[in-house]
Design a protein around this motif. Structure first.
Motif, mmCIF file in Angstrom:
data_model
loop_
_atom_site.group_PDB
_atom_site.id
_atom_site.type_symbol
_atom_site.label_atom_id
_atom_site.label_comp_id
_atom_site.label_asym_id
_atom_site.label_seq_id
_atom_site.Cartn_x
_atom_site.Cartn_y
_atom_site.Cartn_z
ATOM 1 N N ILE A 29 -38.565 42.274 -25.897
ATOM 2 C CA ILE A 29 -39.701 43.072 -24.422
ATOM 3 C C ILE A 29 -41.160 43.046 -24.903
ATOM 4 C CG2 ILE A 29 -40.744 45.189 -23.466
ATOM 5 C CD1 ILE A 29 -37.833 44.872 -23.108
ATOM 6 N N THR A 30 -41.573 42.499 -24.106
ATOM 7 C CA THR A 30 -43.085 42.266 -24.464
ATOM 8 C C THR A 30 -43.942 42.798 -23.374
ATOM 9 O OG1 THR A 30 -43.040 40.355 -22.574
ATOM 10 C CG2 THR A 30 -42.812 39.607 -24.701
ATOM 11 N N ARG A 31 -44.179 42.443 -21.843
ATOM 12 C CA ARG A 31 -44.913 42.877 -20.786
ATOM 13 C C ARG A 31 -44.194 44.187 -20.152
ATOM 14 N NH1 ARG A 31 -49.427 39.653 -20.004
ATOM 15 N NH2 ARG A 31 -48.306 37.668 -19.513
ATOM 16 N N PRO A 32 -43.196 44.787 -19.868
ATOM 17 C CA PRO A 32 -42.351 44.955 -18.966
ATOM 18 C C PRO A 32 -43.366 45.342 -17.431
ATOM 19 C CG PRO A 32 -42.692 46.614 -20.033
ATOM 20 C CD PRO A 32 -43.325 45.679 -20.948
ATOM 21 N N PRO A 33 -43.159 45.061 -16.183
ATOM 22 C CA PRO A 33 -43.378 45.833 -15.507
ATOM 23 C C PRO A 33 -43.504 47.371 -15.425
ATOM 24 C CG PRO A 33 -41.883 44.041 -14.372
ATOM 25 C CD PRO A 33 -41.524 43.917 -16.249
ATOM 26 N N ALA A 34 -44.420 47.971 -14.623
ATOM 27 C CA ALA A 34 -44.302 49.689 -14.611
ATOM 28 C C ALA A 34 -43.506 50.041 -13.917
ATOM 29 C CB ALA A 34 -45.903 49.757 -14.038
ATOM 30 N N ALA A 35 -42.747 49.951 -13.723
ATOM 31 C CA ALA A 35 -41.727 50.010 -12.382
ATOM 32 C C ALA A 35 -40.155 50.043 -12.907
ATOM 33 C CB ALA A 35 -41.683 49.226 -11.260
ATOM 34 N N ALA A 36 -40.292 48.870 -14.201
ATOM 35 C CA ALA A 36 -38.856 48.928 -14.752
ATOM 36 C C ALA A 36 -38.928 50.313 -15.829
ATOM 37 C CB ALA A 36 -38.936 47.629 -15.343
ATOM 38 N N VAL A 37 -40.533 50.252 -16.348
ATOM 39 C CA VAL A 37 -41.251 51.201 -17.004
ATOM 40 C C VAL A 37 -40.374 52.377 -17.328
ATOM 41 C CG1 VAL A 37 -42.711 52.298 -19.147
ATOM 42 C CG2 VAL A 37 -42.709 49.393 -18.585
ATOM 43 N N ALA A 38 -41.478 53.518 -15.927
ATOM 44 C CA ALA A 38 -40.435 54.475 -14.653
ATOM 45 C C ALA A 38 -39.697 55.308 -14.580
ATOM 46 C CB ALA A 38 -42.063 53.868 -13.906
ATOM 47 N N ALA A 39 -38.503 53.237 -14.694
ATOM 48 C CA ALA A 39 -37.179 53.819 -14.338
ATOM 49 C C ALA A 39 -36.544 54.543 -15.364
ATOM 50 C CB ALA A 39 -36.997 52.770 -13.684
ATOM 51 N N ALA A 40 -36.802 53.833 -16.654
ATOM 52 C CA ALA A 40 -36.489 53.540 -17.918
ATOM 53 C C ALA A 40 -36.682 55.423 -18.585
ATOM 54 C CB ALA A 40 -36.425 52.515 -18.918
ATOM 55 N N ALA A 41 -37.564 55.193 -18.670
ATOM 56 C CA ALA A 41 -38.614 57.224 -18.487
ATOM 57 C C ALA A 41 -37.905 58.047 -17.691
ATOM 58 C CB ALA A 41 -40.068 57.065 -18.469
ATOM 59 N N ALA A 42 -37.544 58.273 -16.246
ATOM 60 C CA ALA A 42 -36.769 59.008 -15.337
ATOM 61 C C ALA A 42 -35.511 58.607 -15.874
ATOM 62 C CB ALA A 42 -36.431 58.163 -14.615
ATOM 63 N N ALA A 43 -34.979 57.672 -16.605
ATOM 64 C CA ALA A 43 -32.967 57.504 -17.152
ATOM 65 C C ALA A 43 -33.319 58.293 -18.266
ATOM 66 C CB ALA A 43 -32.849 56.280 -16.671
ATOM 67 N N LEU A 44 -34.600 57.817 -19.250
ATOM 68 C CA LEU A 44 -34.164 57.929 -20.732
ATOM 69 C C LEU A 44 -34.721 60.047 -20.751
ATOM 70 C CD1 LEU A 44 -35.724 55.746 -22.562
ATOM 71 C CD2 LEU A 44 -33.635 56.045 -23.056
ATOM 72 N N GLY A 45 -35.382 60.786 -19.452
ATOM 73 C CA GLY A 45 -35.651 62.050 -19.612
ATOM 74 C C GLY A 45 -37.082 62.028 -20.044
ATOM 75 N N VAL A 46 -37.432 60.674 -20.586
ATOM 76 C CA VAL A 46 -39.308 60.856 -21.257
ATOM 77 C C VAL A 46 -40.461 60.731 -20.201
ATOM 78 C CG1 VAL A 46 -37.582 60.222 -23.685
ATOM 79 C CG2 VAL A 46 -38.575 58.703 -22.298
ATOM 80 N N ASP A 47 -41.657 60.871 -21.508
ATOM 81 C CA ASP A 47 -42.705 60.468 -20.444
ATOM 82 C C ASP A 47 -42.990 59.121 -20.193
ATOM 83 O OD1 ASP A 47 -43.298 63.337 -19.273
ATOM 84 O OD2 ASP A 47 -44.467 63.485 -21.347
ATOM 85 N N GLU A 48 -42.293 58.576 -21.535
ATOM 86 C CA GLU A 48 -43.589 57.163 -22.497
ATOM 87 C C GLU A 48 -41.682 56.600 -23.183
ATOM 88 O OE1 GLU A 48 -45.050 53.441 -21.687
ATOM 89 O OE2 GLU A 48 -45.931 55.921 -20.787
#
Length: 174
Positions: A29-48
């Motif tokens: 991972i280098t610079r993931p899109p913000a939407a992808a980071v948000a989707a991963a955070a939601a799936a993981l149940g974490v803020d960041e």
């Protein structure tokens, strides 16, 4: 999950270490899109999610990032993989295609310059090897022996038979 295994194999050879170009973890991972980071955070149940230090987070961010680019490329597997590999470099694959009027994987080739053109092939080859490994109980059969060629062809290349039916972890990035 086979495509994701192919990406991880191609990106890091399953050695989650920092790379020269700033990539981190299994999915580099280098610079993931913000939407992808948000989707991963939601799936993981974490803020960041921490894709640099946490392997699980890296996997979820990598999967969501691929899902983002796959969707951006109208669910074209070759273009989605190419876009994942290019990332936001030079405005991303979408920008490069728009600038040159390219419509698909074939017509974008002359404009990739020094970008890796064979990335989708390497990912799909690794995904097929994983499919063979799991289907044949930990053995990679030689293509040229006996009826192996026919059996391997019948298995098909992961992602090419049903590219729109991605695993749930990838769909989380939708």
């Amino acid at each position: 999950h086979e495509i994701l295994m192919g990406i991880a194999a191609t990106e890091s050879s399953f050695l989650p270490r920092p790379s020269r170009d700033g990539g981190h973890g299994l999915f580099q991972i280098t610079r993931p899109p913000a939407a992808a980071v948000a989707a991963a955070a939601a799936a993981l149940g974490v803020d960041e999610p921490d894709a640099k230090k946490n392997h699980r987070d890296n996997i979820f961010v990598g999967a969501a990032t691929f899902r983002h680019y796959f969707g951006q490329m109208d669910e074209d597997l070759f273009l989605g993989l190419l876009a994942y590999n290019i990332g936001p470099h030079n405005g991303g694959l979408q920008s490069i295609m728009r600038d040159y009027g390219a419509r698909d994987y074939v017509t974008i080739q002359p404009y990739l310059k020094d970008l890796p053109r064979d990335y989708p092939i390497r990912v799909l080859s690794a995904a097929l090897a994983y499919r063979l490994w799991t289907t044949h109980f930990g053995v990679l059969p030689r293509y040229e022996e006996g009826n192996n060629a026919r059996a391997i062809q019948e298995l098909g290349v992961p992602g090419l038979e049903r590219a729109s039916e991605l695993p749930e972890i990838v769909a989380a990035g939708k």
